[in-house]
Design a protein around this motif. Structure first.
Motif, PDB file in Angstrom:
ATOM      1  N   VAL A 225       0.835  -1.196   0.000  1.00  0.00           N
ATOM      2  CA  VAL A 225       0.000   0.000   0.000  1.00  0.00           C
ATOM      3  C   VAL A 225       0.875   1.253   0.000  1.00  0.00           C
ATOM      4  N   ALA A 226       1.954   1.212   0.774  1.00  0.00           N
ATOM      5  CA  ALA A 226       2.853   2.364   0.853  1.00  0.00           C
ATOM      6  C   ALA A 226       3.493   2.664  -0.502  1.00  0.00           C
ATOM      7  N   ILE A 227       3.927   1.636  -1.205  1.00  0.00           N
ATOM      8  CA  ILE A 227       4.501   1.835  -2.539  1.00  0.00           C
ATOM      9  C   ILE A 227       3.453   2.413  -3.482  1.00  0.00           C
ATOM     10  N   ALA A 228       2.294   1.781  -3.526  1.00  0.00           N
ATOM     11  CA  ALA A 228       1.251   2.196  -4.475  1.00  0.00           C
ATOM     12  C   ALA A 228       0.760   3.612  -4.174  1.00  0.00           C
TER      13      ALA A 228
ATOM     14  N   THR B  33       4.470  -2.489  -8.395  1.00  0.00           N
ATOM     15  CA  THR B  33       5.191  -1.445  -9.131  1.00  0.00           C
ATOM     16  C   THR B  33       4.773  -1.413 -10.593  1.00  0.00           C
ATOM     17  N   ARG B  34       4.711  -2.567 -11.221  1.00  0.00           N
ATOM     18  CA  ARG B  34       4.363  -2.598 -12.652  1.00  0.00           C
ATOM     19  C   ARG B  34       2.899  -2.244 -12.890  1.00  0.00           C
ATOM     20  N   LEU B  35       2.029  -2.635 -11.978  1.00  0.00           N
ATOM     21  CA  LEU B  35       0.629  -2.218 -12.095  1.00  0.00           C
ATOM     22  C   LEU B  35       0.508  -0.697 -11.970  1.00  0.00           C
ATOM     23  N   CYS B  36       1.275  -0.127 -11.075  1.00  0.00           N
ATOM     24  CA  CYS B  36       1.253   1.334 -10.911  1.00  0.00           C
ATOM     25  C   CYS B  36       1.769   2.028 -12.168  1.00  0.00           C
ATOM     26  N   LEU B  37       2.835   1.511 -12.751  1.00  0.00           N
ATOM     27  CA  LEU B  37       3.372   2.109 -13.970  1.00  0.00           C
ATOM     28  C   LEU B  37       2.343   2.059 -15.096  1.00  0.00           C
ATOM     29  N   ASP B  38       1.650   0.937 -15.208  1.00  0.00           N
ATOM     30  CA  ASP B  38       0.595   0.832 -16.225  1.00  0.00           C
ATOM     31  C   ASP B  38      -0.541   1.822 -15.950  1.00  0.00           C
ATOM     32  N   HIS B  39      -0.906   1.914 -14.671  1.00  0.00           N
ATOM     33  CA  HIS B  39      -2.006   2.805 -14.290  1.00  0.00           C
ATOM     34  C   HIS B  39      -1.665   4.261 -14.586  1.00  0.00           C
ATOM     35  N   LEU B  40      -0.414   4.647 -14.371  1.00  0.00           N
ATOM     36  CA  LEU B  40      -0.023   6.040 -14.557  1.00  0.00           C
ATOM     37  C   LEU B  40      -0.067   6.484 -16.011  1.00  0.00           C
ATOM     38  N   LYS B  41      -0.006   5.546 -16.919  1.00  0.00           N
ATOM     39  CA  LYS B  41      -0.096   5.917 -18.336  1.00  0.00           C
ATOM     40  C   LYS B  41      -1.446   6.568 -18.632  1.00  0.00           C
ATOM     41  N   SER B  42      -2.517   5.989 -18.085  1.00  0.00           N
ATOM     42  CA  SER B  42      -3.845   6.574 -18.287  1.00  0.00           C
ATOM     43  C   SER B  42      -4.096   7.731 -17.333  1.00  0.00           C
ATOM     44  N   ALA B  43      -3.546   7.644 -16.122  1.00  0.00           N
ATOM     45  CA  ALA B  43      -3.768   8.702 -15.128  1.00  0.00           C
ATOM     46  C   ALA B  43      -3.192  10.024 -15.604  1.00  0.00           C
ATOM     47  N   ARG B  44      -2.039   9.987 -16.261  1.00  0.00           N
ATOM     48  CA  ARG B  44      -1.426  11.223 -16.728  1.00  0.00           C
ATOM     49  C   ARG B  44      -2.330  11.935 -17.731  1.00  0.00           C
TER      50      ARG B  44
ATOM     51  N   ASP C 203       7.318   7.865   7.645  1.00  0.00           N
ATOM     52  CA  ASP C 203       8.329   8.877   7.384  1.00  0.00           C
ATOM     53  C   ASP C 203       7.594  10.142   6.938  1.00  0.00           C
ATOM     54  N   PRO C 204       7.603  11.210   7.727  1.00  0.00           N
ATOM     55  CA  PRO C 204       6.771  12.372   7.398  1.00  0.00           C
ATOM     56  C   PRO C 204       7.176  13.088   6.115  1.00  0.00           C
ATOM     57  N   GLU C 205       8.443  13.001   5.746  1.00  0.00           N
ATOM     58  CA  GLU C 205       8.871  13.732   4.553  1.00  0.00           C
ATOM     59  C   GLU C 205       8.406  13.048   3.277  1.00  0.00           C
ATOM     60  N   THR C 206       8.536  11.721   3.198  1.00  0.00           N
ATOM     61  CA  THR C 206       8.220  11.045   1.933  1.00  0.00           C
ATOM     62  C   THR C 206       6.736  10.778   1.739  1.00  0.00           C
ATOM     63  N   ILE C 207       5.926  11.093   2.756  1.00  0.00           N
ATOM     64  CA  ILE C 207       4.477  10.943   2.576  1.00  0.00           C
ATOM     65  C   ILE C 207       3.773  12.297   2.644  1.00  0.00           C
ATOM     66  N   SER C 208       4.537  13.375   2.790  1.00  0.00           N
ATOM     67  CA  SER C 208       3.926  14.702   2.871  1.00  0.00           C
ATOM     68  C   SER C 208       3.241  15.057   1.556  1.00  0.00           C
ATOM     69  N   VAL C 209       2.213  15.879   1.654  1.00  0.00           N
ATOM     70  CA  VAL C 209       1.492  16.314   0.460  1.00  0.00           C
ATOM     71  C   VAL C 209       2.441  17.035  -0.491  1.00  0.00           C
ATOM     72  N   ALA C 210       3.299  17.897   0.045  1.00  0.00           N
ATOM     73  CA  ALA C 210       4.225  18.651  -0.806  1.00  0.00           C
ATOM     74  C   ALA C 210       5.165  17.719  -1.568  1.00  0.00           C
TER      75      ALA C 210
ATOM     76  N   LEU D 229      11.624   5.863  -5.605  1.00  0.00           N
ATOM     77  CA  LEU D 229      10.932   5.374  -4.415  1.00  0.00           C
ATOM     78  C   LEU D 229      11.461   4.021  -3.967  1.00  0.00           C
ATOM     79  N   LEU D 230      11.623   3.106  -4.911  1.00  0.00           N
ATOM     80  CA  LEU D 230      12.061   1.754  -4.550  1.00  0.00           C
ATOM     81  C   LEU D 230      13.452   1.768  -3.927  1.00  0.00           C
ATOM     82  N   HIS D 231      14.345   2.594  -4.462  1.00  0.00           N
ATOM     83  CA  HIS D 231      15.719   2.604  -3.943  1.00  0.00           C
ATOM     84  C   HIS D 231      15.856   3.503  -2.716  1.00  0.00           C
ATOM     85  N   GLU D 232      15.359   4.735  -2.804  1.00  0.00           N
ATOM     86  CA  GLU D 232      15.610   5.720  -1.758  1.00  0.00           C
ATOM     87  C   GLU D 232      14.681   5.574  -0.555  1.00  0.00           C
ATOM     88  N   VAL D 233      13.441   5.192  -0.801  1.00  0.00           N
ATOM     89  CA  VAL D 233      12.458   5.139   0.289  1.00  0.00           C
ATOM     90  C   VAL D 233      12.301   3.722   0.842  1.00  0.00           C
ATOM     91  N   PHE D 234      12.284   2.726  -0.060  1.00  0.00           N
ATOM     92  CA  PHE D 234      12.019   1.356   0.384  1.00  0.00           C
ATOM     93  C   PHE D 234      13.261   0.479   0.440  1.00  0.00           C
TER      94      PHE D 234
END
Length: 281
Positions: free
Chosen positions: A17-20, A61-72, A94-101, A118-123
């Motif tokens: 859920v956090a990744i998505a 991750t791959r489902l999200c990448l597919d989803h973003l094609k239409s979301a954009r 982590d308050p910084e990586t989930i902040s709205v900004a 996200l995968l490398h730096e956050v997870f």
């Protein structure tokens, strides 16, 4: 077997859920992605799965990448500024990586740059793992990460040194708005402050353009409070890692206001009024 599969899946669900959510900026869409990952996890040949965690994270991750094609494409015709769906959080995130900004800033990356970062730096996935997850050569992933880091560093949001310092500005902002203290509110705002509001064409009073400058922003919010109808109330709750204002009308959440601060001044105000995005607050 189904019980064992469910146990493994539920162990990793919070991470999925956090990744998505960070990929998509939508809790509702993140839940849909994770549900689809569960279906694929159930049907996957067991001999093809070496690690449940790696398999599930890759699928999400791959489902999200597919989803973003239409979301954009959808966001290109979105009415007014697009802001992420806010979520209630606790001290474990982590308050910084989930902040709205920060989630808004991630929108400026390409989908694959976002995933690699996200995968490398956050997870904490290695370069080799990230390469497998996004289906690109490791050297290409390193280059994508480098570009993402440079882009984010140049535009990184400001963060208060503590939640207590941030909350003092949130409560001061609310007090000044309610009391109509224009000069006091202007003193809390940086000269280059910007206010965004996301109504998605569904919320009365949501501006379709950003408002810039301390005087204009202060007058905007004091004017909004002056026009507030009977039944409005606001409280400070933790949303997306930071104390935020949750505004209700007759008990129903009407607006979530996220402030970007450095602990001394307010540099950004992001108000989420689109009713489709407020169901989880």
């Amino acid at each position: 077997m189904t019980g064992e599969l469910m146990a493994v899946f539920e162990t990793h669900r919070p991470m999925l859920v956090a990744i998505a959510y960070r990929m998509l900026g939508s809790a509702a869409e993140a839940e849909d992605i994770v549900q689809e990952a569960w279906l694929r996890w159930q049907s996957a040949p067991r001999d093809a799965v070496r690690s449940g965690r790696a398999f599930l994270a890759t699928v999400v991750t791959r489902l999200c990448l597919d989803h973003l094609k239409s979301a954009r494409a959808n966001r290109e015709v979105y009415v007014g500024p697009w802001l992420p769906e806010p979520v209630r959080t606790d001290s474990a995130v982590d308050p910084e990586t989930i902040s709205v900004a920060f989630l808004v800033l991630l929108e400026s990356l390409t989908p694959v740059e976002r995933a690699v970062y996200l995968l490398h730096e956050v997870f904490g996935y290695s370069h080799a793992e990230v390469s497998q997850m996004v289906g690109k050569e490791e050297a290409a992933c390193r280059q994508l990460l480098h570009r993402a880091r440079e882009h984010l560093q140049a535009r990184r949001p400001r963060f208060a040194p503590s939640k207590q310092a941030h909350e003092r500005l949130v409560t001061g902002f609310l007090s000044a708005c309610v009391s109509g203290d224009l000069e006091g509110l202007k003193r809390m705002l940086s000269d280059d402050v910007t206010a965004w509001s996301d109504g998605g064409g569904k919320a009365f009073g949501a501006s379709t353009r950003p408002v810039h400058g301390a005087d204009a922003v202060a007058r905007l919010y004091i004017g909004i409070v002056k026009k507030a109808k009977f039944g409005f109330g606001a409280e400070v709750l933790e949303v997306n890692g930071w104390p935020s204002l949750v505004v209700r009308l007759n008990g129903t959440v009407f607006d979530v206001i996220s402030l970007e601060t450095d602990g001394e001044r307010i540099h950004g105000i992001r108000a989420i009024l689109n009713p489709d995005k407020l169901a989880r607050i």
